[in-house]
Write an enzyme that holds these catalytic residues in place. Structure first.
Site, PDB file in Angstrom:
ATOM      1  N   HIS A  49      -5.874  -0.937  11.695  1.00 34.71           N
ATOM      2  CA  HIS A  49      -5.264  -1.488  10.479  1.00 34.71           C
ATOM      3  C   HIS A  49      -6.133  -2.601   9.916  1.00 34.71           C
ATOM      4  CE1 HIS A  49      -2.150  -2.308   7.641  1.00 34.71           C
ATOM      5  NE2 HIS A  49      -1.773  -3.447   8.175  1.00 34.71           N
TER       6      HIS A  49
ATOM      7  N   CYS B  71      -5.071   0.597   3.899  1.00 35.85           N
ATOM      8  CA  CYS B  71      -5.103  -0.809   4.344  1.00 35.85           C
ATOM      9  C   CYS B  71      -6.515  -1.392   4.247  1.00 35.85           C
ATOM     10  CB  CYS B  71      -4.599  -0.923   5.776  1.00 35.85           C
ATOM     11  SG  CYS B  71      -5.464   0.170   6.930  1.00 35.85           S
TER      12      CYS B  71
ATOM     13  N   GLN C  75       0.808  -1.219   0.000  1.00 38.36           N
ATOM     14  CA  GLN C  75       0.000   0.000   0.000  1.00 38.36           C
ATOM     15  C   GLN C  75       0.839   1.266   0.000  1.00 38.36           C
ATOM     16  OE1 GLN C  75      -1.515  -1.120   4.067  1.00 38.36           O
ATOM     17  NE2 GLN C  75      -1.414   1.089   4.417  1.00 38.36           N
TER      18      GLN C  75
END
Length: 269
Positions: free
Chosen positions: A216, A80, A74
């Site tokens: 995340h 994410c 990423q």
């Protein structure tokens, strides 16, 4: 290095912490790769996933069944959530249609107007965005840039569609049973210890990764047991030079780092 040493000193698993590719970043610099604010745990799909009643296999890895694309990267964009989402849809599509296609994260970064592109988002919201848009293009057609840009989505290039989403039980035995039967699971996690993770089965203390503060998005692709330690196999989106060739092995069974609190999946028509 003091942080990495502290994590190592109290590690309950077999993980090694040390000079990763992110070890020299400040918390703020590292935070660019995470959601700008913790996930809202109340935003999840309305429908509950049906948990299989048969006992789950002792171990399972969807990488062995051709439904997981290679590890992606990423970059320095907090996307994410988009990688977690596409990873799940790639798996669902491959299982249902017998064809693995790498799908576009950049489409979600640019065209999902509910989430915040490189400043974070939620898979639960991204599923709705995919349905509104009409599907996902391939990585090849709508390549990843790693920054916010205007939406270039072309409905005629759609390669995969979904028709809904489900929330999956927080019970880790149920999660394993669902995963083995249905495919990889999109999850949120607290990534504090991941900055210094170099490999092994991670089992950090709760004080280092608050299970209520997810920041995340990642993808559980399987699980196993090593000695007496059960673990999840988690696909990350920081490239193959991080962790276990881009993967994170995390202790399974204690709700470690909130691994079980935001488990969702798209459904494919």
């Amino acid at each position: 290095m003091k942080k990495a040493r502290k994590l190592q000193d109290v590690e309950k698993g077999t993980a090694k912490y040390g000079p990763t590719i992110f070890a020299d970043l400040t918390e703020d610099e590292f935070g660019v790769r995470l959601n700008s604010k913790p996930w809202d745990l109340s935003i999840r799909p309305k429908d509950n996933a049906v948990i299989p009643q048969d006992p789950a296999p002792k171990a399972w890895d969807w990488r062995d069944h051709g439904v997981v694309t290679p590890v992606k990267n990423q970059g320095s964009c907090g996307s994410c959530w988009a990688f977690s989402t596409t990873g799940n849809v790639e798996g669902q599509w491959a299982i249902k249609k017998q064809k693995l296609v790498s799908l576009s994260e950049q489409e979600l970064v640019d065209c999902d107007k509910v989430d915040q592109g490189c400043n974070g988002g939620l898979p639960s919201q991204a599923y709705d965005a995919i349905m509104k848009l009409g599907g996902l293009e391939t990585e090849k057609e709508y390549g990843y840039k790693g920054y916010d840009e205007k939406c270039f989505f072309k409905k005629s290039d759609v390669a995969a569609k979904i028709n809904g989403s489900v929330k999956i039980s927080e019970n880790e035995d149920d999660m394993a049973a669902w995963l083995a039967k249905n495919g990889p699971i999109s999850i949120g996690i607290n990534a504090f210890a991941m900055q210094f993770y170099m490999g092994g089965i991670a089992h950090p203390w709760k004080i280092f990764c608050n299970p209520k503060k997810l920041d995340h998005g990642v993808l559980i692709v399987g699980y196993g047991v090593e000695g007496s330690k059960p673990y999840w196999i988690i696909k990350n989106s920081w490239g193959e030079s991080w962790g276990e060739k881009g993967y994170y092995l995390l202790y399974r069974g204690g709700g470690v780092c909130g691994v079980n609190t935001m488990c969702t999946s798209a459904t494919v028509p």
